[in-house]
Write an enzyme that holds these catalytic residues in place. Structure first.
Site, PDB file in Angstrom:
ATOM      1  N   GLU A  86       0.803  -1.229   0.000  1.00 53.48           N
ATOM      2  CA  GLU A  86       0.000   0.000   0.000  1.00 53.48           C
ATOM      3  C   GLU A  86       0.838   1.283   0.000  1.00 53.48           C
ATOM      4  O   GLU A  86       0.827   2.052   0.966  1.00 53.48           O
ATOM      5  CB  GLU A  86      -1.011  -0.042   1.162  1.00 53.48           C
ATOM      6  CG  GLU A  86      -1.926  -1.269   1.004  1.00 53.48           C
ATOM      7  CD  GLU A  86      -3.109  -1.342   1.960  1.00 53.48           C
ATOM      8  OE1 GLU A  86      -3.160  -0.576   2.934  1.00 53.48           O
ATOM      9  OE2 GLU A  86      -3.997  -2.193   1.702  1.00 53.48           O
ATOM     10  N   GLU A 115      -4.450  -9.067  -1.208  1.00 55.64           N
ATOM     11  CA  GLU A 115      -5.016  -8.857   0.137  1.00 55.64           C
ATOM     12  C   GLU A 115      -6.515  -8.627   0.076  1.00 55.64           C
ATOM     13  O   GLU A 115      -7.015  -7.933  -0.808  1.00 55.64           O
ATOM     14  CB  GLU A 115      -4.332  -7.642   0.798  1.00 55.64           C
ATOM     15  CG  GLU A 115      -4.474  -7.655   2.319  1.00 55.64           C
ATOM     16  CD  GLU A 115      -3.802  -6.455   2.984  1.00 55.64           C
ATOM     17  OE1 GLU A 115      -2.582  -6.290   2.821  1.00 55.64           O
ATOM     18  OE2 GLU A 115      -4.519  -5.690   3.663  1.00 55.64           O
TER      19      GLU A 115
END
Ligand code: NAG
Ligand code: NAG
Ligand code: NAG
Ligand code: NAG
Length: 511
Positions: free
Chosen positions: A253, A356
């Site tokens: 991220e 994810e």
């Protein structure tokens, strides 16, 4: 009292529809969990086809869990009454790499806290033939939010050469033993990939592993060189324990570190990732692995997918080092799958891996709901949509968490497919677990997606078909409607069959 009677009735109904593959338990939610303890653990077991027929496996809100039945191919013209017709087309689309989950510190804490029987059962439930038959695993490099403390492998300030690089006790006592166990129970090679969260505080502009900050300097400079070397050291250290990484993501991220972020991160724009990849990370990892490493860029939400792909893959040098894209699911409901289609159109040689996903992450939402069918449906819907749009692999987040959805040092508690109740030495297999099973157990590595033409209502009804290496086909049907749906599948050889997908169900046909 009335609620008690209803519960007893409901449980007896549930018991009658599930077999030995599930010991159901009802909490205050729409469906059940399957209980596993020292004495009983409902295994799914091997799934098998049926000669000359179609084997159907169905799970539903009403309590079925991979309930097996068979149907015959239709002789003569199919009945006109149906909700959806799926005509398979002999065009081979993406090839499957696998399915998996993340071996986080949090998962390791719960695993290590159980006795040896349950330790084995937990990993068999994911990596064994008794369970999901996972063949991929994501490994956070040092601490992330799902750790009990903040650390990296190189916390000595100014150690550019990483002379003091060392794996942590979390690797040595939790993650590596879990991985070795997983490798033992798995029938095939597990593809592991590492993902970094925070860089050492001394390498970052804000002198913290978390918060708002980037690496100091710029790609090609000493901080970036040292950070690339950190990946190499991680690769070599795990290799010493018999674990050879299949791949890496460049940064978990990377968009989060542009704001004051509550847990470990390093902010990277696509331009920084591109330059870091071509000047530092790509050359270092290719050298260390004799070019046999799969580096995935982005590792963040779908909203920024086309931006990252365009910036990085249009640079020939950076492109050379990039195997593909890693994507998280958190904005999938805001953004349709046309982004995945455009990646496939423009960069068809790149792999796309969902790296994810979890439920219960939104602000003020209950982290763990035991037995929520809606959460199982959300998983099935996302996996199905991804698979219909060129995604090659789908990897879940934490393998197991506790009933509070932790531990997480930053308080970011969420749900997971298996919830461990350490107090009673029990674990619960959630509907999300069975939702994944409908794909992971039936679509082995090397399967290719078969194109199809759909005719009829696709409102709350979706389907995908794969041709497996053993030439069997697996068709997954998700029915989110409250009523039964009739789906006609027309094979390539003209033979067809009908599936009655019960209300709120997931069905896999193996044929
Ligand atoms: C059950 O869950 C609902 C919401 O999902 C909640 O309103 C209700 O209070 C819960 N009941 C119990 C007994 O916990
Ligand atoms: C893996 O299997 C081997 C051979 O059966 C055994 O010696 C070893 O102890 C096992 N390791 C783990 C972690 O279970
Ligand atoms: C997907 O979203 C794009 C805009 O982001 C829009 O142009 C397109 O029509 C949408 N496609 C579908 C199938 O909804
Ligand atoms: C569910 O199916 C029924 C018909 O069987 C249809 O009338 C209804 O619109 C569907 N509901 C949704 C939400 O798709």
């Amino acid at each position: 009292m009335r609620r008690f009677i209803i519960t007893v009735l409901l449980l007896s109904v549930l018991n009658s529809v599930t077999g030995e593959n599930c010991y159901p338990k009802k909490f205050n939610s729409s469906s059940v969990v399957c209980v596993c303890n020292e004495n009983n653990c409902g295994d799914i077991g091997k799934v098998k086809a049926e000669d000359g027929k179609i084997a159907l496996y169905q799970s539903s809100m009403s309590g079925e869990r991979l309930q097996r039945s068979t149907v015959d191919f239709l002789s003569g013209a199919p009945a006109a009454e149906r909700d959806l017709t799926v005509s398979l087309i002999n065009t081979h689309l993406q090839k499957i790499i696998g399915f998996g989950g993340a071996l986080t510190d949090a998962a390791g804490v719960h695993w290590a806290g159980l006795g040896s029987t349950l330790q084995k059962r937990l990993l068999q439930s994911y990596y064994g033939p008794e369970g999901l038959e996972y063949n991929m695993g994501r490994i956070p490099m040092a601490a992330c939010d799902f750790s009990t403390r903040d650390y990296t492998y190189a916390d000595t300030p100014g150690d550019f050469e990483l002379k003091n690089f060392a794996l942590a006790k979390e690797d040595l006592e939790l993650k590596i033993p879990m991985i070795q166990f997983a490798k033992n129970v798995s029938k095939e090679e597990i593809y592991f990939f590492g993902s970094p969260w925070g860089a050492p505080a001394w390498m970052k502009t804000n002198e913290k592993t978390y918060g708002k900050g980037t690496l100091k300097g710029s790609p090609g400079g000493q901080y970036f060189k040292s950070w690339a070397n950190y990946f190499v050291k991680f690769y070599e250290s795990y290799k010493e324990h018999g674990i050879t990484m299949w791949g890496f993501t460049v940064q978990n991220e990377p968009t989060t570190g542009f704001k004051p972020w509550p847990w470990q991160t390093v902010a990277m724009s696509p331009y920084t990732e591109r330059d870091f990849l071509k000047k530092d990370l790509g050359p270092a990892l290719f050298k260390a692995t004799s070019n046999s490493i799969n580096i995935m860029v982005l590792d963040d939400n779908r909203v920024v997918l086309p931006w990252w792909a365009n910036v990085i893959f249009s640079d020939p040098e950076a492109n050379r080092y990039a195997a593909g894209l890693a994507v998280h699911w958190y904005t999938d409901t805001l953004r349709n799958s046309s982004d995945l289609e455009s990646i496939h159109r423009d960069f068809g040689d790149k792999i796309i891996v969902n790296t994810e996903a979890c439920e219960g992450f939104e602000f003020l939402i209950t982290p763990v709901i035991l037995g929520s069918w809606e959460r199982g449906e959300a998983y099935a819907r996302d996996i199905l949509e991804d698979l219909r749009h060129h995604v090659n692999a789908w990897v879940d987040w934490n393998l197991f968490l506790n009933t509070e959805g932790g531990p997480n040092w930053a308080g970011n508690r969420v749900d997971s497919a298996i919830i461990v109740d350490t107090k009673t030495s029990t674990f619960y297999k959630q509907p999300t677990y069975y939702a994944i099973a409908h794909f992971s157990k039936f679509i082995p590595r090397g399967s290719v997606r078969l194109d199809d033409a759909l005719d009829g209502s696709q409102e709350k009804l979706t389907v995908v078909t794969f041709l497996r290496p053993d030439k069997l086909k697996a068709t997954v049907i998700l029915n989110r409607n409250d009523s039964v749906k009739k789906v006609l599948i027309k094979g390539l050889d003209g033979k067809s069959f009908m599936v009655e997908a019960t209300a709120r169900s997931i069905t896999t046909a193996l044929w």
